[in-house]
Write a protein that holds these residues in place. Structure first.
Motif, PDB file in Angstrom:
ATOM      1  N   VAL A   5       0.839  -1.206   0.000  1.00 16.97           N
ATOM      2  CA  VAL A   5       0.000   0.000   0.000  1.00 16.97           C
ATOM      3  C   VAL A   5       0.870   1.251   0.000  1.00 16.97           C
ATOM      4  CG1 VAL A   5      -1.652   1.345   1.342  1.00 16.97           C
ATOM      5  CG2 VAL A   5      -1.970  -1.119   1.097  1.00 16.97           C
ATOM      6  N   LEU A   6       1.858   1.306   0.899  1.00 17.37           N
ATOM      7  CA  LEU A   6       2.726   2.485   0.984  1.00 17.37           C
ATOM      8  C   LEU A   6       3.558   2.653  -0.274  1.00 17.37           C
ATOM      9  CD1 LEU A   6       3.879   2.068   4.693  1.00 17.37           C
ATOM     10  CD2 LEU A   6       2.113   3.600   3.801  1.00 17.37           C
ATOM     11  N   SER A   7       3.997   1.540  -0.862  1.00 21.72           N
ATOM     12  CA  SER A   7       4.792   1.608  -2.095  1.00 21.72           C
ATOM     13  C   SER A   7       3.967   2.179  -3.250  1.00 21.72           C
ATOM     14  CB  SER A   7       5.305   0.215  -2.448  1.00 21.72           C
ATOM     15  OG  SER A   7       5.949   0.204  -3.699  1.00 21.72           O
ATOM     16  N   LEU A   8       2.701   1.794  -3.342  1.00 18.12           N
ATOM     17  CA  LEU A   8       1.865   2.297  -4.435  1.00 18.12           C
ATOM     18  C   LEU A   8       1.678   3.808  -4.353  1.00 18.12           C
ATOM     19  CD1 LEU A   8      -0.825  -0.530  -4.604  1.00 18.12           C
ATOM     20  CD2 LEU A   8       0.882   0.012  -6.342  1.00 18.12           C
ATOM     21  N   LYS A  25       7.131  -2.739 -14.576  1.00 17.74           N
ATOM     22  CA  LYS A  25       7.917  -1.904 -13.656  1.00 17.74           C
ATOM     23  C   LYS A  25       7.202  -1.609 -12.352  1.00 17.74           C
ATOM     24  CE  LYS A  25      10.502   1.372 -14.970  1.00 17.74           C
ATOM     25  NZ  LYS A  25      11.022   2.644 -15.495  1.00 17.74           N
ATOM     26  N   HIS A  26       5.878  -1.587 -12.370  1.00 13.44           N
ATOM     27  CA  HIS A  26       5.146  -1.134 -11.192  1.00 13.44           C
ATOM     28  C   HIS A  26       4.254  -2.203 -10.573  1.00 13.44           C
ATOM     29  CE1 HIS A  26       6.491   2.952 -12.064  1.00 13.44           C
ATOM     30  NE2 HIS A  26       6.168   2.732 -13.322  1.00 13.44           N
ATOM     31  N   GLY A  27       4.184  -3.370 -11.187  1.00 18.17           N
ATOM     32  CA  GLY A  27       3.387  -4.442 -10.608  1.00 18.17           C
ATOM     33  C   GLY A  27       1.897  -4.234 -10.701  1.00 18.17           C
ATOM     34  N   GLY A  28       1.446  -3.409 -11.638  1.00 18.12           N
ATOM     35  CA  GLY A  28       0.013  -3.231 -11.803  1.00 18.12           C
ATOM     36  C   GLY A  28      -0.646  -4.518 -12.256  1.00 18.12           C
ATOM     37  N   LEU A  29      -1.923  -4.714 -11.884  1.00 21.99           N
ATOM     38  CA  LEU A  29      -2.629  -5.949 -12.178  1.00 21.99           C
ATOM     39  C   LEU A  29      -3.830  -5.683 -13.072  1.00 21.99           C
ATOM     40  CD1 LEU A  29      -2.673  -7.450  -8.572  1.00 21.99           C
ATOM     41  CD2 LEU A  29      -1.054  -7.965 -10.407  1.00 21.99           C
ATOM     42  N   GLU A  66     -11.292  -5.809 -18.853  1.00 18.59           N
ATOM     43  CA  GLU A  66     -10.509  -6.004 -17.640  1.00 18.59           C
ATOM     44  C   GLU A  66     -10.448  -4.694 -16.856  1.00 18.59           C
ATOM     45  OE1 GLU A  66      -7.410  -9.617 -18.320  1.00 18.59           O
ATOM     46  OE2 GLU A  66      -6.753  -7.640 -18.984  1.00 18.59           O
ATOM     47  N   VAL A  67     -10.328  -4.841 -15.556  1.00 20.31           N
ATOM     48  CA  VAL A  67     -10.251  -3.696 -14.655  1.00 20.31           C
ATOM     49  C   VAL A  67      -8.837  -3.618 -14.115  1.00 20.31           C
ATOM     50  CG1 VAL A  67     -11.163  -2.670 -12.537  1.00 20.31           C
ATOM     51  CG2 VAL A  67     -12.672  -4.005 -14.037  1.00 20.31           C
ATOM     52  N   GLY A  68      -8.250  -2.444 -14.144  1.00 19.58           N
ATOM     53  CA  GLY A  68      -6.904  -2.271 -13.610  1.00 19.58           C
ATOM     54  C   GLY A  68      -6.920  -2.147 -12.095  1.00 19.58           C
ATOM     55  N   ALA A  69      -5.863  -2.639 -11.462  1.00 17.37           N
ATOM     56  CA  ALA A  69      -5.743  -2.539 -10.004  1.00 17.37           C
ATOM     57  C   ALA A  69      -4.275  -2.596  -9.630  1.00 17.37           C
ATOM     58  CB  ALA A  69      -6.509  -3.662  -9.307  1.00 17.37           C
ATOM     59  N   GLY A  70      -3.955  -1.999  -8.508  1.00 17.18           N
ATOM     60  CA  GLY A  70      -2.587  -2.079  -8.016  1.00 17.18           C
ATOM     61  C   GLY A  70      -2.408  -3.170  -6.991  1.00 17.18           C
ATOM     62  N   MET A  71      -3.539  -3.628  -6.434  1.00 21.69           N
ATOM     63  CA  MET A  71      -3.453  -4.607  -5.360  1.00 21.69           C
ATOM     64  C   MET A  71      -4.773  -5.356  -5.244  1.00 21.69           C
ATOM     65  SD  MET A  71      -2.461  -3.812  -1.430  1.00 21.69           S
ATOM     66  CE  MET A  71      -2.201  -5.114  -0.251  1.00 21.69           C
ATOM     67  N   VAL A  72      -4.678  -6.674  -4.969  1.00 25.59           N
ATOM     68  CA  VAL A  72      -5.853  -7.507  -4.729  1.00 25.59           C
ATOM     69  C   VAL A  72      -5.654  -8.222  -3.398  1.00 25.59           C
ATOM     70  CG1 VAL A  72      -7.284  -9.416  -5.526  1.00 25.59           C
ATOM     71  CG2 VAL A  72      -6.218  -7.863  -7.190  1.00 25.59           C
ATOM     72  N   PHE A 104      -1.154  10.644  17.206  1.00 26.97           N
ATOM     73  CA  PHE A 104      -0.028  10.961  16.324  1.00 26.97           C
ATOM     74  C   PHE A 104      -0.175  10.418  14.905  1.00 26.97           C
ATOM     75  CE2 PHE A 104       1.669  10.679  20.690  1.00 26.97           C
ATOM     76  CZ  PHE A 104       2.098  11.985  20.840  1.00 26.97           C
ATOM     77  N   GLY A 105      -1.192   9.619  14.662  1.00 25.05           N
ATOM     78  CA  GLY A 105      -1.354   9.035  13.336  1.00 25.05           C
ATOM     79  C   GLY A 105      -0.728   7.651  13.262  1.00 25.05           C
ATOM     80  N   ARG A 106      -1.100   6.917  12.232  1.00 29.59           N
ATOM     81  CA  ARG A 106      -0.610   5.550  12.046  1.00 29.59           C
ATOM     82  C   ARG A 106       0.833   5.546  11.556  1.00 29.59           C
ATOM     83  NH1 ARG A 106      -5.803   6.029  10.745  1.00 29.59           N
ATOM     84  NH2 ARG A 106      -7.284   4.447  11.483  1.00 29.59           N
ATOM     85  N   GLY A 107       1.528   4.439  11.829  1.00 28.65           N
ATOM     86  CA  GLY A 107       2.891   4.292  11.324  1.00 28.65           C
ATOM     87  C   GLY A 107       2.899   4.071   9.826  1.00 28.65           C
ATOM     88  N   ILE A 108       3.633   4.898   9.084  1.00 30.80           N
ATOM     89  CA  ILE A 108       3.646   4.779   7.615  1.00 30.80           C
ATOM     90  C   ILE A 108       5.060   4.576   7.083  1.00 30.80           C
ATOM     91  CG2 ILE A 108       1.560   6.175   7.346  1.00 30.80           C
ATOM     92  CD1 ILE A 108       3.504   8.452   6.447  1.00 30.80           C
ATOM     93  N   SER A 109       5.999   4.223   7.938  1.00 33.19           N
ATOM     94  CA  SER A 109       7.367   3.983   7.471  1.00 33.19           C
ATOM     95  C   SER A 109       7.433   2.644   6.747  1.00 33.19           C
ATOM     96  CB  SER A 109       8.343   3.989   8.647  1.00 33.19           C
ATOM     97  OG  SER A 109       8.335   5.255   9.300  1.00 33.19           O
ATOM     98  N   ARG A 110       8.180   2.617   5.659  1.00 33.72           N
ATOM     99  CA  ARG A 110       8.380   1.367   4.905  1.00 33.72           C
ATOM    100  C   ARG A 110       9.731   0.787   5.292  1.00 33.72           C
ATOM    101  NH1 ARG A 110       8.523   1.181  -1.008  1.00 33.72           N
ATOM    102  NH2 ARG A 110       9.187   3.324  -0.980  1.00 33.72           N
ATOM    103  N   PHE A 111       9.721  -0.421   5.859  1.00 33.19           N
ATOM    104  CA  PHE A 111      10.977  -1.078   6.225  1.00 33.19           C
ATOM    105  C   PHE A 111      10.756  -2.579   6.259  1.00 33.19           C
ATOM    106  CE2 PHE A 111       8.696  -0.051  10.088  1.00 33.19           C
ATOM    107  CZ  PHE A 111       8.745  -1.224  10.809  1.00 33.19           C
TER     108      PHE A 111
END
Length: 530
Positions: A201-204, A316-320, A331-337, A523-530
């Motif tokens: 999700v964060l990568s998209l 390159k982007h993993g679109g589905l 077909e319907v485009g999506a980034g994640m299922v 403070f909000g949710r953690g959104i760091s990618r690691f």
């Protein structure tokens, strides 16, 4: 006469003390070279539990360690509090807030990390494929149509003995053989799945934050990548769509405001209505709430295929690309299922059910002294609809002979998602699994007391007590249904959080979960990618 160093040492010890040494039991054992040790007559029965989910973990915690030697075999060394798994996938909670290490179960507990590969009911041994060297929080394994687990290299095999066996190995996500699901969809069954969903999700959003242009994503590409498709309208799918919507509009929208027009969340289900376990009024309330939040629900829609999108978007982007039956060839485009459509039997169940087993009523092949019943060749009974193992009311595994004579295995029990009680099919939920584990533990603890001469009345067969069903809808709203009442909105959300908090297994997580809820709210949710 020349003495050996050992003899010289002994001669320097006073005679009285030499006599004690030469007559000691240790010296007699060494000289006789008899290293055989008799089994302690008071040794505990060994109960081996296959699985560390709701059924297996609850049983291991409840079974009396003073009466039984408890051994847990599982490919993961922890229990996952699955009702809060969706919250960890969007950063509302941290992953360790919902994990309970197996080795921290109170009392002495044995644990082997690995897959149960086969069971020999005659020798009472389990063949275990070890996987301690692998990543514990691995991606959910979904067997292909042939039933084999994966194409990974097979680990070392070890044999584990048992006196009583509890099969609680759970089930896998059902894919119905749809093309591309195993390769491209995300499941939400384990902590590793939640972590991969969070990263995706964060990568998209990060990929779509680049400026438009010929060398970057187009506006149409961003619409496709920021389309999040949820397949399955049960509580898991609905709750994850709600949690994702909270993450996007409470947190990510503040950092990527220019991307909000491109975001779309869709829930697809083949049934005519979502949340079938709720009555029509509550299900309608849930759909109306989703509509106000902009989440699109498409019932009676059947997904036929998932594949990588064409061109650079897929490479390159993993679109589905999603092919939906009702849309014909479009077909319907999506980034994640995210896939949440039911369960299928664990491959171990299919393996042991496909073979005949020579079962002796008593050890050493002797017949039952009460009935004279000799050893028999039997098959485990499998439920044709779900693929689970059939049990009687006391959760003992059912068997059948070639003459179609039914019986049970007194030392083999089946609980959780892989169990089907005869004439009483129950939903595959954490609530059912936990209650079965508690019932079985009480039965085994009571039996041990009776064998010690403390007679107690035998418990009745297992009866499920439905404490109600809860589903989070996002925006501090939820629905709750039980025999006593029906709740919706903010009041149901309070019940939802309170119920999950009180059901947390350890006091450590009972304390951490509300702390992280408060941190995310302030403070909000953690959104760091690691």
């Amino acid at each position: 006469m020349r003495l050996s160093p050992m003899s010289s040492s002994l001669m320097r010890i006073p005679a009285a003390r030499r006599g004690l040494i030469t007559r000691s039991p240790i010296r007699s054992l060494i000289l006789s070279r008899d290293f055989s040790f008799k089994k302690n007559a008071d040794a505990k029965e060994r109960v081996v539990i296959l699985g560390s989910g709701w059924a297996g973990y609850s049983l291991a915690r409840t079974l009396d360690p003073a009466q039984y030697e408890r051994i847990v075999i599982s490919p993961r060394p922890y229990f996952v509090f699955t009702p809060l798994l969706a919250s960890t996938s969007v950063g509302t909670l941290e992953f360790r807030n919902i994990l309970e290490p197996i080795r921290r179960i109170p009392g002495k507990i044995g644990f082997y990390q690995g897959w149960a590969d086969d069971i020999d009911f005659n020798r009472k041994t389990i063949k275990v494929e070890t996987n301690a060297a692998e990543e514990a929080a691995s991606k959910t394994v979904v067997p292909p149509p042939g039933g084999q687990i994966t194409v990974r290299a097979k680990g070392d095999l070890i044999d584990i003995r048992y006196d009583k066996l509890v099969i609680a190995c759970g089930a896998y996500s059902q894919t119905f053989g749809i093309e591309g699901v195993r390769e491209h969809a995300h499941f939400l069954r384990d902590i590793g799945d939640a972590r991969r969903i969070r990263l995706r999700v964060l990568s998209l959003f990060e990929q779509c934050s680049y400026p438009n242009g010929s060398d970057h994503l187009t506006v149409d590409d961003k619409r496709k990548l920021l389309h999040f498709a949820v397949v399955g309208g049960g509580p898991t799918g609905i709750e994850w769509a709600a949690e994702l919507n909270d993450l996007i509009y409470d947190d990510l929208g503040k950092m990527y405001p220019h991307l909000l027009p491109f975001v779309k969340i869709s829930v697809y289900d083949v049934a005519p209505k979502v949340l079938p376990m709720f009555d029509q009024a509550l299900a309608t309330y849930a759909m109306e709430h989703f509509a106000r939040q902009g989440i699109e629900v498409k019932t009676e829609h059947h997904l036929e295929r998932i594949r990588l999108a064409d061109g650079r978007l897929g490479q390159k982007h993993g679109g589905l690309g999603l092919k939906i039956k009702e849309y014909g060839d479009k077909e319907v485009g999506a980034g994640m299922v995210v896939w949440s459509t039911g369960l299928m039997a664990n491959p171990l169940i299919s393996k042991i059910a496909s073979k005949s087993h020579t079962i002796f009523p008593y050890t050493n092949g002797s017949a039952n002294p009460k009935t004279g019943e000799p050893s028999t060749t039997r098959h485990l009974v499998v439920d044709q609809r779900t693929g689970g193992l059939m049990t009687d009311g006391q959760l003992r595994a059912q068997t059948v002979t070639a003459e179609n004579k039914k019986g049970v295995m007194d030392d083999v029990f089946v609980i959780g998602d892989c169990a089907v009680i005869e004439d009483d099919p129950l939903p595959k939920t954490a609530q059912v699994a936990a209650q079965q584990a508690t019932f079985l533990a009480k039965q085994l603890n009571r039996k041990a007391f009776e064998e010690a001469g403390k007679k107690e009345e035998a418990a009745a067969t297992f009866k499920f007590r439905n404490w109600g069903t809860l589903t989070y809808l996002g925006g501090w709203k939820a629905i709750h249904q039980s025999k006593a009442d029906e709740l919706k909105g903010w009041v149901a959300w309070i019940v939802w959080r309170g119920a999950y908090l009180t059901k947390a297994m350890s006091w450590r997580n009972k304390a951490l979960v509300p702390i992280y809820w408060m941190i995310s709210w302030i403070f909000g949710r953690g959104i760091s990618r690691f």
